[in-house]
Design an enzyme around this catalytic site. Structure first.
Site, PDB file in Angstrom:
ATOM      1  CD  GLU A 154      -3.135  -0.983   2.086  1.00  0.00           C
ATOM      2  OE1 GLU A 154      -2.961  -0.332   3.128  1.00  0.00           O
ATOM      3  OE2 GLU A 154      -4.211  -1.551   1.822  1.00  0.00           O
ATOM      4  CD  GLU A 313      -4.151  -6.188   2.653  1.00  0.00           C
ATOM      5  OE1 GLU A 313      -4.918  -5.546   3.409  1.00  0.00           O
ATOM      6  OE2 GLU A 313      -2.951  -5.921   2.547  1.00  0.00           O
TER       7      GLU A 313
HETATM    8  C1  GLA Z   1      -4.316  -2.758   4.897  1.00  0.00           C
HETATM    9  C2  GLA Z   1      -2.917  -3.333   5.049  1.00  0.00           C
HETATM   10  C3  GLA Z   1      -2.861  -4.560   5.889  1.00  0.00           C
HETATM   11  C4  GLA Z   1      -3.770  -4.447   7.100  1.00  0.00           C
HETATM   12  C5  GLA Z   1      -5.169  -4.167   6.616  1.00  0.00           C
HETATM   13  C6  GLA Z   1      -6.184  -4.092   7.730  1.00  0.00           C
HETATM   14  O1  GLA Z   1      -4.965  -3.158   3.779  1.00  0.00           O
HETATM   15  O2  GLA Z   1      -2.312  -3.581   3.809  1.00  0.00           O
HETATM   16  O3  GLA Z   1      -1.521  -4.747   6.291  1.00  0.00           O
HETATM   17  O4  GLA Z   1      -3.330  -3.433   7.925  1.00  0.00           O
HETATM   18  O5  GLA Z   1      -5.177  -2.925   5.967  1.00  0.00           O
HETATM   19  O6  GLA Z   1      -7.480  -3.925   7.226  1.00  0.00           O
END
Ligand code: GLA
Ligand code: ZN
Length: 681
Positions: A154, A313
């Site tokens: 991210e 995710e």
């Molecule tokens: C983000 C991060 C993860 C985690 C999630 C929690 O997407 O990439 O490492 O912290 O949020 O929702």
């Protein structure tokens, strides 16, 4: 499954896996792997935050534990998406080289902490990241089970340190061909005597200096630079791993319509698009609004490369960072996971595999909870989803045939949100894009969400909501698209400025757009929250809110009219025949019904396939050579029935449904139906 990205596609089902947090619990690794198999998971994302484990001291590498993890996963047929660990750095690195820490807009250097907060210019950070990436790639280059690189995590944010300031100046010099005059013109620096006379005077926008909105040209260049510099950092990361594994594709996990990076630039540097999706199901705004808002984000990620993407995710149950962390209601895990697949995802992956004992994410949803058992509601949901993905595996890699596109442009978002004027609390750019998108969603029409850097020739309808900032080259593109027979739809606040926020002279929308739309937008009235105007369209009346543009038609034919205020009788929506194409312009925002009626007309007059569906129900499709797959999704709690004119096969239970059959979809249900495609002659 290295072929995953080449020819032989399969759905991926798995999770972010952080075994390093459990290194002192040796039984956990074997148990996790057994549980993964039980959950029908076939992949994990490994190593996202593992830097301290792999390089506990500068230049000292320890792969012993990871070797074991990689080997066990491999021996058990679990594929690996291997991460580079730059998303969070070890303490020793920050302590020894403080330049890797970010500086905020207030000039304050951060202390060690958090993650995702490195300086993206720092040569030291770049070097240390290259080193660790190379070590990891070298170590695991022969592992057949590694199918993809997960570059960092991210990417986001910005740094205002001296290194970044200098890099910004160098970037500007190149952009403006070393000509300060060009920069001053582009930024309109005669305003408030802000002329730049030396490159060294330039500083990033800062709360304590030049705020974002005073010289929008500076602000927009800074935003572009942040994307550029983040991408250049990412490119170095990629080069380091590709040195050893040129055959393994790379991705980085994007964050939806995140407004601080231009993913339409970054997309060019990764092989596969992936993103992290966290809807707020069951919130007060309701699941249907959430459903089409999330659908928009999926289509934006698919639109980046106009290809399938990965859901990197999602949560198996709830998050721990919403204001209210609600559980997904029965059915919603399956529905929202298949929603991603319906829109082009070739995976359903979770954050996280197992809840940690400590740290701030210990209460974030996971496949395995603190009870340590492979059972219970969440586990069963995950397992059943894994089984479903196996049943519908023939869809993996399937393309989306989208003949309509909605333009969501990151740079336009920066420009319009930064512009002082119209409505300063919230101009609602993203929401407006989604509201136009919704008109296609509810009629079961596939849509690409793109910017104008894409090829437009495949689209029959192109929607440009609030495209305030348009570069001249894009005006040309819109003109050509329409001239060649496309249907284009624009709204209030279109084509007011160029890419450095200089207003177009000679009337809005700028340049040739006036001919395309056949009108001039003379003024724009902003309405108080309680103000309403009435708009007459055909023989019905609708409610205008927020914005009413005062338009003079030139060649366009008015379709709707304002009914009150001093601009009563003036055109509120218009249509223009431009060469082979049609251009629509909607001059006001409305509370929803006008858009609905307007798109009813436009879509019925187009050749786009569409459905009449109950509220909250939608259909999206993907195609392979032989089949079209229809995903019928129901975001309400009520069971609905839909008539299918053609014979279809339900992929989940292999049931054949004859022509004109009625298909029932439970509340929060989804059905996946296959329809043979007629072979091309
Ligand atoms: C983000 C991060 C993860 C985690 C999630 C929690 O997407 O990439 O490492 O912290 O949020 O929702
Ligand atoms: Zn910096």
């Amino acid at each position: 499954m290295k072929q995953y990205l080449t020819s032989c596609h399969h759905f991926l089902h798995g999770a972010d896996y952080n075994p390093e947090q459990w290194i002192k619990y040796p039984a956990i690794l074997d148990e996790d792997i057994q549980f993964m198999k039980k959950a029908h998971c076939n992949v994990v994302s490994l190593g996202i935050f593992s830097w301290s484990l792999l390089e506990p001291e500068e230049g000292v590498y320890d792969f012993a534990f990871f070797d074991q993890v990689v080997e066990k996963l491999t021996n058990n047929g679990i594929q690996i998406i291997l991460a580079t660990p730059s998303g969070a750095r070890p303490r020793w690195l920050a302590e020894k080289y403080p330049e890797v820490l970010r500086v905020g807009t207030d000039g304050q250097k951060q202390q060690y902490g958090l993650r995702h907060n490195h300086c993206f210019t720092s040569p030291v950070y770049r070097e240390k990241v290259r080193n660790i990436n190379r070590r990891i790639a070298e170590r695991y280059q022969d592992q057949k089970n590694i199918i993809l690189w997960h570059i960092s995590n991210e990417y986001g944010g910005e740094c205002h340190c001296e290194l970044c300031q200098q890099a910004f100046r160098d970037w500007l010099r190149e952009k403006y061909h070393n000509d300060l005059c060009k920069l001053n013109d582009a930024w309109w620096t005669g305003f408030w005597s802000h002329t730049v006379t030396d490159w060294q005077q330039i500083h990033s926008p800062a709360a304590t200096g030049e705020p974002d909105d005073v010289l929008p040209g500076l602000f927009l260049d800074w935003k572009e630079f942040v994307t550029y510099q983040t991408t250049s950092f990412m490119q170095e990361e990629i080069a380091a791993v590709k040195e050893f594994t040129p055959q393994i594709p790379v991705t980085t996990n994007f964050m939806g319509p995140y407004q601080h990076l231009d993913y339409n630039y970054m997309r060019n540097y990764v092989d596969v698009i992936s993103w992290d999706c966290y809807p707020t199901w069951h919130s007060e705004r309701g699941d249907v609004i959430e459903a089409y808002s999330i659908a928009f984000a999926h289509d934006l990620h698919r639109g980046l490369k106009q290809k399938p993407f990965l859901l990197m995710e999602s949560t198996p149950s709830n998050t721990n960072w919403f204001d209210i962390c609600k559980l997904k209601r029965p059915g919603m895990h399956r529905l929202s996971s298949i929603q991603a697949v319906a829109h082009g995802s070739d995976s359903v992956q979770y954050f996280q595999w197992r809840k940690g004992r400590g740290g701030m994410e210990k209460f974030h949803g996971a496949v395995i909870d603190h009870n340590g058992k492979a059972e219970g509601r969440v586990f069963e949901d995950v397992k059943n989803l894994g089984i479903l993905l196996e049943r519908i595996d023939e869809i993996a890699g399937g393309r989306t045939n989208a003949q309509a596109a909605v333009v969501y442009d990151y740079r336009n978002r920066w420009a319009i949100e930064d512009a002082a004027g119209f409505q300063n609390v919230d101009k609602k750019y993203k929401r407006t894009c989604i509201n136009h998108y919704k008109e296609f969603w509810k009629r079961g029409i596939n849509v690409d969400v793109i910017d104008l850097s894409h090829d437009l020739s495949q689209y029959k309808i192109l929607v440009l909501p609030m495209l305030y900032s348009i570069a001249e080259k894009d005006i040309k593109k819109i003109e050509e698209y329409t001239a060649n027979g496309g249907t284009v739809i624009a709204t209030y606040i279109t084509g007011y400025v160029n890419e450095t926020d200089l207003c177009y002279l000679g009337g809005f929308p700028g340049g040739k757009l006036k001919d395309v739309f056949g009108l001039v937008a003379d003024e724009i009235d902003s309405l108080n929250p309680g103000d309403r105007n009435t708009v007459r369209f055909h023989d019905s009346q609708y409610e205008a809110v927020d914005y009413c543009e005062l338009i003079t038609p030139v060649t366009a034919e008015p379709l709707a009219f304002y009914c009150s205020d001093f601009y009563r009788g003036k055109a509120a929506a218009l249509r223009n025949q431009y060469k082979q194409g049609t251009a629509y312009y909607i001059g006001c925002r409305d509370s929803g019904e006008l858009l609905h009626a307007f798109y009813d007309d436009v879509i019925k007059n187009s050749s786009l396939r569409h459905y009449e569906l109950p509220y909250g129900v939608t259909i999206h499709s993907r195609e392979t050579e032989e089949y079209e797959y229809l995903f019928v999704e129901n975001y309400t709690t009520q069971r609905v029935e839909i008539g299918m004119s053609e014979a279809v096969r339900d992929l989940e239970n292999d049931e054949l449904l004859p022509e004109n059959a009625t298909v029932a979809i439970d509340g929060y249900g989804v059905r996946v139906l296959a329809r043979p495609l007629r072979k091309k002659a």
